[in-house]
Design an enzyme around this catalytic site. Structure first.
Site, PDB file in Angstrom:
ATOM      1  N   SER A 137     -16.942 100.617 -32.549  1.00 24.70           N
ATOM      2  CA  SER A 137     -15.590 100.826 -32.008  1.00 24.70           C
ATOM      3  C   SER A 137     -15.648 100.700 -30.484  1.00 24.70           C
ATOM      4  O   SER A 137     -16.728 100.858 -29.887  1.00 24.70           O
ATOM      5  CB  SER A 137     -15.094 102.235 -32.371  1.00 24.70           C
ATOM      6  OG  SER A 137     -13.921 102.562 -31.647  1.00 24.70           O
ATOM      7  N   TYR A 150     -16.888 111.486 -33.317  1.00 23.00           N
ATOM      8  CA  TYR A 150     -16.621 110.074 -33.634  1.00 23.00           C
ATOM      9  C   TYR A 150     -17.307 109.168 -32.609  1.00 23.00           C
ATOM     10  O   TYR A 150     -17.993 108.211 -32.967  1.00 23.00           O
ATOM     11  CB  TYR A 150     -15.113 109.844 -33.639  1.00 23.00           C
ATOM     12  CG  TYR A 150     -14.683 108.447 -34.035  1.00 23.00           C
ATOM     13  CD1 TYR A 150     -14.705 108.038 -35.366  1.00 23.00           C
ATOM     14  CD2 TYR A 150     -14.230 107.537 -33.083  1.00 23.00           C
ATOM     15  CE1 TYR A 150     -14.289 106.768 -35.738  1.00 23.00           C
ATOM     16  CE2 TYR A 150     -13.817 106.262 -33.440  1.00 23.00           C
ATOM     17  CZ  TYR A 150     -13.843 105.879 -34.777  1.00 23.00           C
ATOM     18  OH  TYR A 150     -13.436 104.613 -35.140  1.00 23.00           O
TER      19      TYR A 150
HETATM   20  P1  NAD Z   1      -9.353 103.440 -43.118  1.00 21.48           P
HETATM   21  O1  NAD Z   1      -9.385 104.931 -43.206  1.00 21.48           O
HETATM   22  O2  NAD Z   1      -8.035 102.764 -43.060  1.00 21.48           O
HETATM   23  O3  NAD Z   1     -10.221 102.831 -44.285  1.00 21.48           O
HETATM   24  C1  NAD Z   1     -11.562 103.280 -44.440  1.00 21.48           C
HETATM   25  C2  NAD Z   1     -12.048 103.032 -45.851  1.00 21.48           C
HETATM   26  O4  NAD Z   1     -13.375 103.577 -45.925  1.00 21.48           O
HETATM   27  C3  NAD Z   1     -11.196 103.739 -46.920  1.00 21.48           C
HETATM   28  O5  NAD Z   1     -10.989 102.871 -48.007  1.00 21.48           O
HETATM   29  C4  NAD Z   1     -12.060 104.924 -47.311  1.00 21.48           C
HETATM   30  O6  NAD Z   1     -11.846 105.353 -48.656  1.00 21.48           O
HETATM   31  C5  NAD Z   1     -13.463 104.372 -47.106  1.00 21.48           C
HETATM   32  N1  NAD Z   1     -14.464 105.426 -46.933  1.00 21.48           N
HETATM   33  C6  NAD Z   1     -14.347 106.555 -46.183  1.00 21.48           C
HETATM   34  N2  NAD Z   1     -15.455 107.301 -46.296  1.00 21.48           N
HETATM   35  C7  NAD Z   1     -16.298 106.631 -47.140  1.00 21.48           C
HETATM   36  C8  NAD Z   1     -17.589 106.905 -47.652  1.00 21.48           C
HETATM   37  N3  NAD Z   1     -18.235 108.040 -47.352  1.00 21.48           N
HETATM   38  N4  NAD Z   1     -18.166 105.995 -48.474  1.00 21.48           N
HETATM   39  C9  NAD Z   1     -17.501 104.862 -48.834  1.00 21.48           C
HETATM   40  N5  NAD Z   1     -16.266 104.575 -48.378  1.00 21.48           N
HETATM   41  C10 NAD Z   1     -15.673 105.437 -47.535  1.00 21.48           C
HETATM   42  O7  NAD Z   1     -10.196 103.054 -41.792  1.00 21.48           O
HETATM   43  P2  NAD Z   1     -10.160 101.704 -40.925  1.00 21.48           P
HETATM   44  O8  NAD Z   1      -9.229 101.887 -39.806  1.00 21.48           O
HETATM   45  O9  NAD Z   1     -10.045 100.522 -41.806  1.00 21.48           O
HETATM   46  O10 NAD Z   1     -11.620 101.776 -40.293  1.00 21.48           O
HETATM   47  C11 NAD Z   1     -12.719 101.069 -40.825  1.00 21.48           C
HETATM   48  C12 NAD Z   1     -13.857 101.138 -39.821  1.00 21.48           C
HETATM   49  O11 NAD Z   1     -13.431 100.590 -38.580  1.00 21.48           O
HETATM   50  C13 NAD Z   1     -14.314 102.572 -39.519  1.00 21.48           C
HETATM   51  O12 NAD Z   1     -15.707 102.581 -39.343  1.00 21.48           O
HETATM   52  C14 NAD Z   1     -13.597 102.885 -38.220  1.00 21.48           C
HETATM   53  O13 NAD Z   1     -14.269 103.842 -37.469  1.00 21.48           O
HETATM   54  C15 NAD Z   1     -13.637 101.515 -37.540  1.00 21.48           C
HETATM   55  N6  NAD Z   1     -12.621 101.329 -36.510  1.00 21.48           N
HETATM   56  C16 NAD Z   1     -11.294 101.423 -36.785  1.00 21.48           C
HETATM   57  C17 NAD Z   1     -10.369 101.210 -35.763  1.00 21.48           C
HETATM   58  C18 NAD Z   1      -8.877 101.284 -35.994  1.00 21.48           C
HETATM   59  O14 NAD Z   1      -8.117 101.276 -35.005  1.00 21.48           O
HETATM   60  N7  NAD Z   1      -8.396 101.310 -37.215  1.00 21.48           N
HETATM   61  C19 NAD Z   1     -10.811 100.914 -34.467  1.00 21.48           C
HETATM   62  C20 NAD Z   1     -12.172 100.832 -34.234  1.00 21.48           C
HETATM   63  C21 NAD Z   1     -13.075 101.035 -35.264  1.00 21.48           C
END
Ligand code: NAD
Length: 251
Positions: A137, A150
């Site tokens: 991130s 985080y």
């Molecule tokens: P989200 O919550 O929309 O989706 C995450 C998915 O991961 C969900 O389907 C959830 O069920 C699954 N998950 C959670 N814990 C789990 C586990 N222990 N084992 C297996 N699956 C699991 O999140 P997102 O926004 O799509 O984020 C995905 C990744 O991208 C994360 O690592 C997040 O930190 C990173 N990220 C997101 C953003 C953002 O703005 N959305 C920005 C930077 C980084």
């Protein structure tokens, strides 16, 4: 691409992971999706092109036995594992004094231990020419208030990326990270809903991005596809910021 390649995407039921699974499936990969949300996982898998070349696996990346099983099921089903995308992640907010010890442990377990466990089992199954992409991130570089745990995991993922790239480079396995800015996903939606004025919060978030919009899961999928491809064969041990110039603007 010669023989069909196989990708395993963690957290692929929703958000960025679902976008990555779709991007890889559209690019002709066989795709395995691992997610704690079994129902969501199967629903996402059914929506991908060529569902016959998609495998939905219910499991938790932070559990040793689930991580091992996910890799073995993928390998058995498709006969190969060429790309691992460590995307599954959660965000538990609070300062170090506010966070419960259990919350800290859970944050580290999913975001960092999960990537370690998945890689631990995937690497022995990977041939030369394979790639691992860790979803970190912009929080690896800049912090916002209340993101202590985080941010620690996202910075830690960059260290893990460098170390694995070094240790497994000679096996022909490349390891890189992507650092997304704000991406339109259920995680972001939950975060926006924590503000009393959701629309104003969204407006401020968009204003932080010089390109004039927040990102989409497809933006991250395109970056992951590139890093996993032979076009990136000399790129390893580094990270790609995909944030519409947000960090360049000092946000
Ligand atoms: P989200 O919550 O929309 O989706 C995450 C998915 O991961 C969900 O389907 C959830 O069920 C699954 N998950 C959670 N814990 C789990 C586990 N222990 N084992 C297996 N699956 C699991 O999140 P997102 O926004 O799509 O984020 C995905 C990744 O991208 C994360 O690592 C997040 O930190 C990173 N990220 C997101 C953003 C953002 O703005 N959305 C920005 C930077 C980084």
């Amino acid at each position: 691409m010669g023989t069909r390649r196989t990708a395993l995407v963690t957290g692929g039921a929703a958000g960025i992971g679902a976008g990555i699974a779709l991007g890889f499936a559209e690019a002709g990969y066989s795709v395995a999706i691992l997610d704690v949300d079994g129902e969501g996982c199967r629903a996402t898998a059914a929506r991908l092109p060529s569902p016959a070349r998609v495998l939905a696996i219910e499991g938790d990346v932070s559990k040793n036995s689930d991580a091992a099983r996910a890799v073995e099921e993928t390998f058995r089903h498709f006969g190969a594992l060429d790309v691992l995308v460590n995307n599954a992640g959660i965000e538990l907010n609070g300062t170090v004094s506010e966070l419960a010890v259990e919350e800290w442990d859970r944050q580290i377990a999913v975001n960092l231990r999960g990537a370690y466990l998945m890689s631990r089992y995937a690497i022995p199954r990977m041939k030369s020419g394979s790639a691992i992409v860790n979803i970190s991130s912009v929080h690896a570089f800049v912090s916002w208030s209340g993101c202590a745990a985080y941010d620690a995991t996202k910075s830690g993922l960059l260290g893990l990326t460098r170390a694995m790239a070094l240790d497994h480079g000679r096996d022909g396995i490349r390891v890189n990270a992507i650092c997304p800015g704000y991406i339109d996903t259920p995680l972001m939606d939950r975060w926006l809903s924590s503000f009393s004025n959701r629309e104003e919060a969204l407006r401020q978030v968009i204003a932080c991005h010089p390109v004039g919009r927040i990102g989409t899961p497809r933006d991250i999928a395109q970056a992951a596809l590139f890093l996993a491809s032979d076009s990136a064969s000399f790129i390893s041990g580094t990270s790609l910021v995909v944030d519409g110039a947000m960090t360049a603007a000092g946000h």
